[in-house]
Design a protein around this motif. Structure first.
Motif, PDB file in Angstrom:
ATOM      1  N   SER A   1      23.345  41.106  31.576  1.00  0.00           N
ATOM      2  CA  SER A   1      24.623  41.575  32.243  1.00  0.00           C
ATOM      3  C   SER A   1      24.232  41.898  33.672  1.00  0.00           C
ATOM      4  O   SER A   1      25.221  41.967  34.620  1.00  0.00           O
ATOM      5  CB  SER A   1      24.765  43.035  31.686  1.00  0.00           C
ATOM      6  OG  SER A   1      23.782  43.876  31.630  1.00  0.00           O
TER       7      SER A   1
ATOM      8  N   ASP B   1      26.136  44.938  35.635  1.00  0.00           N
ATOM      9  CA  ASP B   1      27.879  45.139  35.807  1.00  0.00           C
ATOM     10  C   ASP B   1      28.355  45.709  34.556  1.00  0.00           C
ATOM     11  O   ASP B   1      27.947  45.436  33.426  1.00  0.00           O
ATOM     12  CB  ASP B   1      28.282  43.415  35.725  1.00  0.00           C
ATOM     13  CG  ASP B   1      29.731  43.667  35.841  1.00  0.00           C
ATOM     14  OD1 ASP B   1      30.459  44.607  36.151  1.00  0.00           O
ATOM     15  OD2 ASP B   1      30.180  42.363  35.565  1.00  0.00           O
ATOM     16  N   SER B   2      29.146  47.059  34.909  1.00  0.00           N
ATOM     17  CA  SER B   2      29.419  48.013  33.856  1.00  0.00           C
ATOM     18  C   SER B   2      30.196  47.174  32.936  1.00  0.00           C
ATOM     19  O   SER B   2      30.061  47.590  31.627  1.00  0.00           O
ATOM     20  CB  SER B   2      29.962  49.137  34.578  1.00  0.00           C
ATOM     21  OG  SER B   2      31.299  48.557  35.131  1.00  0.00           O
ATOM     22  N   LYS B   3      31.271  46.263  33.208  1.00  0.00           N
ATOM     23  CA  LYS B   3      32.206  45.530  32.159  1.00  0.00           C
ATOM     24  C   LYS B   3      31.302  44.765  31.422  1.00  0.00           C
ATOM     25  O   LYS B   3      31.624  44.819  30.047  1.00  0.00           O
ATOM     26  CB  LYS B   3      33.173  44.742  33.033  1.00  0.00           C
ATOM     27  CG  LYS B   3      33.792  44.012  32.041  1.00  0.00           C
ATOM     28  CD  LYS B   3      35.389  43.933  32.262  1.00  0.00           C
ATOM     29  CE  LYS B   3      36.087  42.959  31.504  1.00  0.00           C
ATOM     30  NZ  LYS B   3      35.998  42.925  30.036  1.00  0.00           N
ATOM     31  N   LYS B   4      30.365  44.136  31.718  1.00  0.00           N
ATOM     32  CA  LYS B   4      29.440  43.376  30.933  1.00  0.00           C
ATOM     33  C   LYS B   4      28.269  44.012  29.902  1.00  0.00           C
ATOM     34  O   LYS B   4      28.456  43.834  29.045  1.00  0.00           O
ATOM     35  CB  LYS B   4      28.344  42.229  31.911  1.00  0.00           C
ATOM     36  CG  LYS B   4      29.383  41.054  32.429  1.00  0.00           C
ATOM     37  CD  LYS B   4      28.421  40.257  33.509  1.00  0.00           C
ATOM     38  CE  LYS B   4      28.934  39.133  34.166  1.00  0.00           C
ATOM     39  NZ  LYS B   4      28.247  38.192  34.564  1.00  0.00           N
TER      40      LYS B   4
END
Length: 131
Positions: A88, A91-94
């Motif tokens: 990831s 990345d906070s979304k991933k």
């Protein structure tokens, strides 16, 4: 007049249903004839199991195969979620997506294990055998 016919129809339908259910129970209790089992025996090929339920039954084999497949898919998704988490890159979304994949894979694995236990319990109870 309409209400009388409607009420009479309901009473007649209820009585017919009760007689049908009672007759079915009487015939089932008084006869060892099992049309489902006889149909399975008729359609049985060489080397096929003759029992529908029970430890070696057809239903047991089918449900076990399906539940094993669901378990394998859950493990694969768990590995996939772990790989997504590792790559990831912060990345906070991933990271959130990877954690959700792992969480849902674990939930799927737990459900498949519980379903396996429940299905085998019910099949053994219906088959009259104890595991």
């Amino acid at each position: 007049m309409k209400k009388i016919f409607k009420k009479a129809g309901q009473i007649f339908t209820g009585a017919a249903a009760a007689v049908t259910l009672f007759a079915g129970r009487v015939m089932a209790a008084s006869s060892s004839y099992n049309p489902a089992q006889e149909g399975a025996n008729t359609a049985k090929g060489a080397g096929m199991p003759s029992e529908l339920v029970g430890a070696d039954g057809v239903f047991t084999k089918i449900t076990n195969t399906v539940l094993y497949a669901v378990g394998i898919i859950s493990v694969i998704m768990l590995i996939y979620g772990g790989l997504r988490y590792v790559i990831s890159g912060g990345d906070s979304k991933k990271v959130t997506d990877a954690k959700n994949t792992i969480m849902y894979a674990i939930i799927g694995l737990i459900i498949s294990i519980l379903a396996y236990a429940i299905v085998n319990f019910v099949i053994n109870a219906v088959g009259g055998e104890t595991a």
